[in-house]
Design an enzyme around this catalytic site. Structure first.
Site, PDB file in Angstrom:
ATOM      1  CE  LYS A   4     127.196 -57.227  67.817  1.00  0.00           C
ATOM      2  NZ  LYS A   4     126.324 -58.322  68.201  1.00  0.00           N
ATOM      3  CB  VAL A  63     127.327 -55.009  75.450  1.00  0.00           C
ATOM      4  CG1 VAL A  63     127.693 -56.134  76.412  1.00  0.00           C
ATOM      5  CG2 VAL A  63     128.541 -54.572  74.657  1.00  0.00           C
ATOM      6  N   GLY A  90     115.980 -66.079  65.172  1.00  0.00           N
ATOM      7  CA  GLY A  90     116.327 -64.719  64.732  1.00  0.00           C
ATOM      8  C   GLY A  90     117.347 -64.042  65.628  1.00  0.00           C
ATOM      9  CD  GLU A 114     125.708 -60.984  65.236  1.00  0.00           C
ATOM     10  OE1 GLU A 114     125.997 -60.053  64.495  1.00  0.00           O
ATOM     11  OE2 GLU A 114     124.968 -60.845  66.231  1.00  0.00           O
ATOM     12  CG  ASP A 149     128.062 -61.581  69.104  1.00  0.00           C
ATOM     13  OD1 ASP A 149     127.814 -60.488  68.567  1.00  0.00           O
ATOM     14  OD2 ASP A 149     127.480 -61.973  70.135  1.00  0.00           O
ATOM     15  CE  LYS A 184     126.855 -59.233  71.906  1.00  0.00           C
ATOM     16  NZ  LYS A 184     126.070 -60.450  71.773  1.00  0.00           N
ATOM     17  N   GLY A 195     117.339 -59.984  70.238  1.00  0.00           N
ATOM     18  CA  GLY A 195     115.925 -59.858  69.838  1.00  0.00           C
ATOM     19  C   GLY A 195     115.545 -58.394  69.701  1.00  0.00           C
TER      20      GLY A 195
HETATM   21  N1  HSE Z   1     124.080 -62.947  67.709  1.00  0.00           N
HETATM   22  C1  HSE Z   1     123.997 -62.264  68.972  1.00  0.00           C
HETATM   23  C2  HSE Z   1     123.645 -63.293  70.042  1.00  0.00           C
HETATM   24  C3  HSE Z   1     122.969 -61.181  68.881  1.00  0.00           C
HETATM   25  O1  HSE Z   1     123.369 -64.456  69.715  1.00  0.00           O
HETATM   26  O2  HSE Z   1     123.701 -62.944  71.225  1.00  0.00           O
HETATM   27  C4  HSE Z   1     123.040 -60.151  69.974  1.00  0.00           C
HETATM   28  O3  HSE Z   1     124.227 -59.387  69.928  1.00  0.00           O
END
Ligand code: HSE
Length: 335
Positions: free
Chosen positions: A122, A149, A204, A207, A218, A222, A314
């Site tokens: 991004k 995105v 996982g 970020e 985040d 997007k 993921g």
């Molecule tokens: N950290 C982001 C989320 C990862 O939790 O959606 C995907 O962009």
């Protein structure tokens, strides 16, 4: 192909390329050959095609692809981008929203070397979207960023594909899996914020620096990417009005629920408004998705409203978008 960045996403892509090799050949006539993989310690290069199974084993055991027999410590991404015969570069290094680096330079150099670029990163897109878009045109290369995105949800692909005949009036989305997971757990089980944040990190999907999720940055990234790529505006991250979920109290969640609402971190992109913040969404509304799910609603002149939902983060899910971009380029080039 060259893969630049071999963390969760790069490895996820390698796994999917192994699993899908026969499927891709049969259904698309596509035989992907990975000639170089780079991580922060070095690179592995083989113009005949690297054995991805072996490469994954080495990377997992030794912590770097440079330990592969075809590996070299200290070999940089730029040397690989400029020096290998790859047609396509996957730029999968971590997001840096301040400078876009190192991804920004990787992408520019790849384009200047007449290589197509697919990225999930991004950072370069929020720092220099228009610049990269026009550089790709000038260099005569394809540039794809579907994975940036929505993870596995084809937000950009749907809008640029079968919805292309519509004018998009607004985009509203739950675009961050981490905050959605936190809000869902706080709402359903009254779980404390820090405990559920820790769980989201274990999944996982957060970020590297989870404040980017929590503070709404985040989601704002997007929204910036969607505004640039789908609404034709020239937006930077700083143009988005942002509030995160840090101050959403369990009490507010409970009161909302009693009144028939859930609180979601919603991003909105319109030509004259870009914003991110916690919003009341009626229970049962298509954006009221739970857990780590993402959902995006397009407000359109012809089709009226379309909502898509699915897994927004993921490695396996995001590989769906990376692979979709690869196949799209293969088709555009007449493969
Ligand atoms: N950290 C982001 C989320 C990862 O939790 O959606 C995907 O962009």
């Amino acid at each position: 192909m060259a893969i630049v960045g071999f963390g969760n996403l790069g490895r996820g892509l390698a796994r999917v390329l192994i699993e899908k090799s026969e499927f891709l050949r049969r259904t698309q006539g596509l035989i992907p050959r990975v000639v170089a993989v780079v991580d922060e310690h070095g690179a592995a290069v083989d113009e005949d095609g690297l054995d991805l199974r072996r490469l994954l084993r080495v990377a997992e055991r030794k912590g770097t692809v440079a330990a592969h027999p075809k590996g070299k410590r200290g070999k940089s991404a730029l040397e690989i981008i400029e020096g290998t015969e790859a047609d396509v570069v996957f730029e999968l290094t971590p997001t840096n929203i301040k400078t876009g680096e190192p991804g920004l330079t990787h992408i520019k150099k790849a384009m200047q070397a007449e290589k197509h670029v697919i990225t999930s990163n991004k950072g370069p897109l929020v720092v220099a979207f228009k610049e990269l878009d026009s550089l790709a045109r000038r260099c005569g290369v394809e540039f794809r960023y579907s994975a940036s995105v929505g993870g596995g949800v084809p937000v950009i692909g749907l809008a640029k594909g079968l919805l292309a005949g519509n004018e998009i009036r607004a985009i509203r989305g739950v675009l961050n899996g981490t905050t959605n997971y936190i809000l869902t757990r706080m709402s359903k089980e009254n779980a404390p914020f820090d405990v559920v944040l820790h769980e989201a990190q274990e999944l996982g999907i957060a970020e590297k620096d989870p404040t980017l999720d929590i503070e709404g940055i985040d989601t704002a990234c997007k929204i910036t990417i969607l505004a640039n790529s789908l609404l034709g505006v020239n937006a930077r991250l700083r143009d988005v009005r942002v509030a995160g979920i840090r101050n959403v109290r369990p009490e507010a969640i409970r009161l909302a629920r009693e009144a028939g609402y859930v609180i979601k971190l919603v991003g909105v992109a319109k030509r004259d408004l870009l914003e991110v913040g916690p919003k009341l969404v009626p229970l049962g509304h298509p954006l009221a998705v739970g857990g780590t799910l993402n959902a995006v609603t397009f407000e359109l002149d012809l089709a009226r409203e379309i909502t898509i939902t699915g897994f927004g983060a993921g490695p396996q899910e995001t590989s769906s978008s990376l692979l979709g971009d690869l196949i799209d380029i293969h088709r555009v080039l007449g493969g």
